[in-house]
Design a protein around this motif. Sequence first.
Motif, short mmCIF file in Angstrom:
data_model
loop_
_atom_site.label_atom_id
_atom_site.label_comp_id
_atom_site.label_asym_id
_atom_site.label_seq_id
_atom_site.Cartn_x
_atom_site.Cartn_y
_atom_site.Cartn_z
N VAL A 6 0.87 -1.18 0.00
CA VAL A 6 0.00 0.00 0.00
C VAL A 6 0.91 1.22 0.00
N GLU A 7 1.01 1.85 -1.15
CA GLU A 7 2.03 2.91 -1.32
C GLU A 7 1.60 3.82 -2.46
N ASP A 8 1.56 5.14 -2.23
CA ASP A 8 1.14 6.05 -3.30
C ASP A 8 2.31 6.60 -4.11
N ASP A 9 3.53 6.36 -3.65
CA ASP A 9 4.70 6.83 -4.40
C ASP A 9 5.12 5.75 -5.39
N LEU A 50 2.67 -1.18 4.58
CA LEU A 50 1.72 -0.07 4.63
C LEU A 50 2.42 1.28 4.82
N ASP A 51 2.24 2.14 3.84
CA ASP A 51 2.70 3.52 3.95
C ASP A 51 1.71 4.27 4.87
N LEU A 52 2.15 5.36 5.47
CA LEU A 52 1.22 6.12 6.33
C LEU A 52 0.53 7.26 5.58
N GLY A 53 1.33 8.06 4.85
CA GLY A 53 0.75 9.18 4.11
C GLY A 53 0.13 8.69 2.81
N LEU A 54 -1.20 8.49 2.82
CA LEU A 54 -1.88 7.91 1.66
C LEU A 54 -3.11 8.75 1.30
CA CA Z 1 2.93 8.30 0.88
#
Ligand code: CA
Length: 220
Positions: A6-9, A50-54
């Motif tokens: 789970v990562e937006d980058d 799991l990334d935190l900033g999503l």
């Molecule tokens: Ca992020």
Amino acid sequence: MRILLVEDDTMIAEAVSVALKDAAYSVDWVKDGTAANSVLEQGEHQAVLLDLGLPKRDGFEVLRRLRLDGNRVPVIIITARDGVADRIKGLDFGADDYLVKPFDVNELLARLRAIVRRQGGQAAPLLSNGRVSLDQATREARCGDAVEQLSAREFSLLHALLLRPGTILTRAELEERIYGWNEEVESNAVDFLIHGVRKKLGASAIKNVRGAGWMVEKSL
Ligand code: CA
């Protein structure tokens, strides 16, 4: 073994995916917290990074919902947030580990192996039913006198079976653990892998339960 990332980058996600695939994991990737929660409801993954900033729902919220739902899948938080307060919050919300970016991908892989084997009730790095053993770091398998290096897929197959000795896994269950969403699975793929492992370790390494599936025997 299937991992949900789970990562937006995109750059980080691609780098982590490549490293995980090289290490014989199959990886599915989602980019926001809402998607993460709905995918995790399906229970298809054996661990979560799991990334935190999503977008949509942050990592803490994803984790909170996951644990409220009673989902026990191991979670490693991977984040640039290195503050002590965030680390404490992450672990208290139910994460199993917390890794600060930038991290060495080999450390991530080692931590992943550690939480996965603990989930299987084993603390030792060697996964074994007393007869067949598998080194999770090197992919080396042993059975009797046979010592063989397994391919990535063969490793995933034997790993899935060795996490639960004495339990029959069906073809569908094995496929789910070995292959990700975007991978084409041939109808005889599992048979092919079973054949490969037996050829290396001997036919008795994996037991075929006719009409039901496959298992490794539980040690006495
Ligand atoms: Ca992020």
